[in-house]
Design an enzyme around this catalytic site. Structure first.
Site, PDB file in Angstrom:
ATOM      1  N   LYS A 150      13.701  43.950  29.073  1.00 32.60           N
ATOM      2  CA  LYS A 150      12.594  44.934  28.912  1.00 32.60           C
ATOM      3  C   LYS A 150      13.340  46.265  28.723  1.00 32.60           C
ATOM      4  O   LYS A 150      12.358  47.167  28.164  1.00 32.60           O
ATOM      5  CB  LYS A 150      11.829  44.928  30.287  1.00 32.60           C
TER       6      LYS A 150
HETATM    7  C1  PLP Z   1       9.202  40.134  31.751  1.00 31.86           C
HETATM    8  C2  PLP Z   1      10.201  39.086  31.954  1.00 31.86           C
HETATM    9  C3  PLP Z   1       9.931  37.729  31.354  1.00 31.86           C
HETATM   10  C4  PLP Z   1       8.598  37.570  30.563  1.00 31.86           C
HETATM   11  O1  PLP Z   1       8.302  38.352  29.555  1.00 31.86           O
HETATM   12  P1  PLP Z   1       6.829  38.486  29.273  1.00 31.86           P
HETATM   13  O2  PLP Z   1       7.150  39.331  27.778  1.00 31.86           O
HETATM   14  O3  PLP Z   1       6.257  38.837  29.900  1.00 31.86           O
HETATM   15  O4  PLP Z   1       6.598  37.030  28.535  1.00 31.86           O
HETATM   16  C5  PLP Z   1      10.929  36.789  31.284  1.00 31.86           C
HETATM   17  N1  PLP Z   1      11.987  37.003  31.949  1.00 31.86           N
HETATM   18  C6  PLP Z   1      12.536  38.261  32.379  1.00 31.86           C
HETATM   19  C7  PLP Z   1      13.614  38.185  33.293  1.00 31.86           C
HETATM   20  C8  PLP Z   1      11.496  39.389  32.464  1.00 31.86           C
HETATM   21  O5  PLP Z   1      11.620  40.551  33.124  1.00 31.86           O
END
Ligand code: PLP
Length: 461
Positions: free
Chosen positions: A112
């Protein structure tokens, strides 16, 4: 470039407006009016380029005149300067035709950061120019919140409030949210699960008086700017593996569908992606929907991959919008049905979804077993989310190179990793003192007016 709502009833916006607004006023999500494409030559020219150069080429067609070319290059450079790896998103080979895309070298050790760090720079630049100030409110299952707080801490034009489910985030995630000392960032521990937090954020956006009063802005995974930033690493990795001359497939550990939807955008832009494999944990609404066509809300079960513990997958609405041939009224109808518990995707739309997306699911045992096996057989320590990905990817390996997205660093989820391997994954040296810093937490009940009051009181001071 103009942006329209997936429900067809909200004002058409520029990139800057769509980014600052987040959720559309009709409850929909913003998408570009048309998806720009890159030529084979443009994609081929990315070979050997830096991540930042590729990011510029991929994102530039989407931002219109929000930033000048030079300023946009500058914002990209600032966003990724603090990453702990010169390649930003390096590829590691696991097996002859299976690769890991390491997306955890940013400041909070999860993918993210790629989107949030860029959004932070773009918000600050746009708001500084207009002299405005906004309040960002977001819900998190752990990683979004830490990435947002890290990206916005200390910025002048923004206050940030992050709602997280009390007791359901890992200690590293919690500490990344509660230890920053800057007065413009606030972590709120809510008695409830992630879907409760997300629903309250949605309700705040639909409370137009509140929305105006605090100048609400959103950076949850529904924010178009975030999806856009995530399109870049599909290009950088596919080009490393021979695109545009060779097809590549991706397996994406999925919760809110933002990351995998970014892969769909990359494909629409002309990147030769064969399969996009949606990998879920036992909270498998997306896998079930792709198998059966029925999207029905269940209850959230806590797992060792908590960032995917989701039953209402907000970005799936964007996928539906394209599956329904960009028919906003059809999407709005399905979303009304969802309020009453669920909906069934039409035959045409489910066929379109299956054309793009494959899917699979990993149980808790399978996830844990994958962590054990990948240390033993591949020498790689995986976080539980990534292990969901590799488990599902294995059923889809073939002649096309498969890239599994490694969405977090194993040290972000040390308990599950240690149980599966006996190895305690150490934090990277740059954040080794995380466990020694003081925490600042606000506890709150699952009570919308009470949380709105906390927000109003804090921004008033
Ligand atoms: C947010 C997240 C996901 C899922 O991602 P999305 O975009 O919500 O599908 C998977 N793995 C980790 C470590 C995350 O932080």
């Amino acid at each position: 470039m103009r942006y329209i709502s997936t429900r067809g009833q909200a004002p058409v916006l520029t990139f800057e407006q769509a980014m600052l607004t987040g959720l559309a006023r009709d409850g929909g999500l913003y998408v570009p009016e048309s998806i720009p494409t890159l030529s084979t030559d443009q994609i081929a020219a990315m070979a050997g380029q830096s991540y930042e150069e590729i990011a510029y080429t991929v994102m530039r067609p989407f931002i219109g005149d929000t930033f000048s070319d030079d300023q946009f290059r500058d914002l990209i450079a600032q966003a990724y300067a603090g990453f702990g790896h010169a390649a930003r998103a390096p590829l590691v080979q696991l097996a002859p035709n299976h690769f890991l895309l390491e997306l955890f070298h940013g400041p909070t050790l999860a993918f993210k950061d790629f989107a949030m760090k860029l959004i932070g720079q773009m918000f600050e630049a746009a708001l500084t120019r207009s002299g405005d100030r906004v309040t960002i409110v977001g819900a998190t299952s752990g990683d979004t919140g830490s990435a947002a707080i890290e990206a916005f801490r200390g910025l002048d034009a923004v206050d940030v409030f992050i709602l997280y489910p009390h007791g359901r985030v890992s200690e590293v995630q919690r500490r990344q949210m509660t230890t920053p000392t800057e007065s413009n960032v606030h972590a709120i521990a809510v008695d409830g699960d992630f879907d409760d937090c997300q629903a309250m954020v949605k309700d705040m956006f639909n409370d137009f008086q509140f929305r105006e009063d605090v100048r609400l802005a959103g950076v949850n995974s529904i924010n178009w700017g975030r999806v856009l930033a995530q399109v870049v690493y599909y290009f950088s990795s596919a080009v490393s593996l021979g695109a545009p001359l060779r097809e590549v497939s991706f397996t994406v550990p999925t919760g809110n569908f933002g990351d995998v939807f970014a892969g769909f955008i990359a494909k629409q832009m002309g990147l030769p992606i064969r399969d996009l494999v949606v990998a879920t944990n036992t909270n498998d609404i997306l896998h079930r929907t792709l198998e059966t066509g029925a999207y029905t809300k269940g209850t959230v079960t806590p797992t060792i991959s908590p960032s995917m513990d989701i039953q209402v997958s907000s970005n799936f609405e964007r996928a539906l919008f394209y599956a329904y041939g960009q028919d906003g009224a059809a999407v709005a109808g399905q979303m009304d049905d969802l309020k009453r518990g669920g909906f069934t995707v039409s035959q045409g739309a489910i066929d379109a979804l299956r054309e793009t997306y494959k899917s699979g699911r990993a149980s808790e045992q399978e996830t844990s077993d994958a962590i054990t096996a990948y240390v033993r057989d591949h020498g790689e320590l995986l976080c539980p989310h990534t292990a969901v990905g590799t488990h599902v990817a294995e059923a889809h390996l073939g002649t096309t190179p498969m890239v599994t997205l490694a969405t977090a660093h194993p040290a972000k989820f040390p308990a599950a990793v240690e149980r599966a391997t006996g190895i305690h994954p150490p934090l990277p040296p740059r954040m080794a003192d995380l466990y020694d810093r003081d925490e600042r937490i606000t506890r709150a009940a699952h009570d919308l007016p009470a949380i709105q009051k906390i927000i109003k009181d804090r921004i008033a001071t």
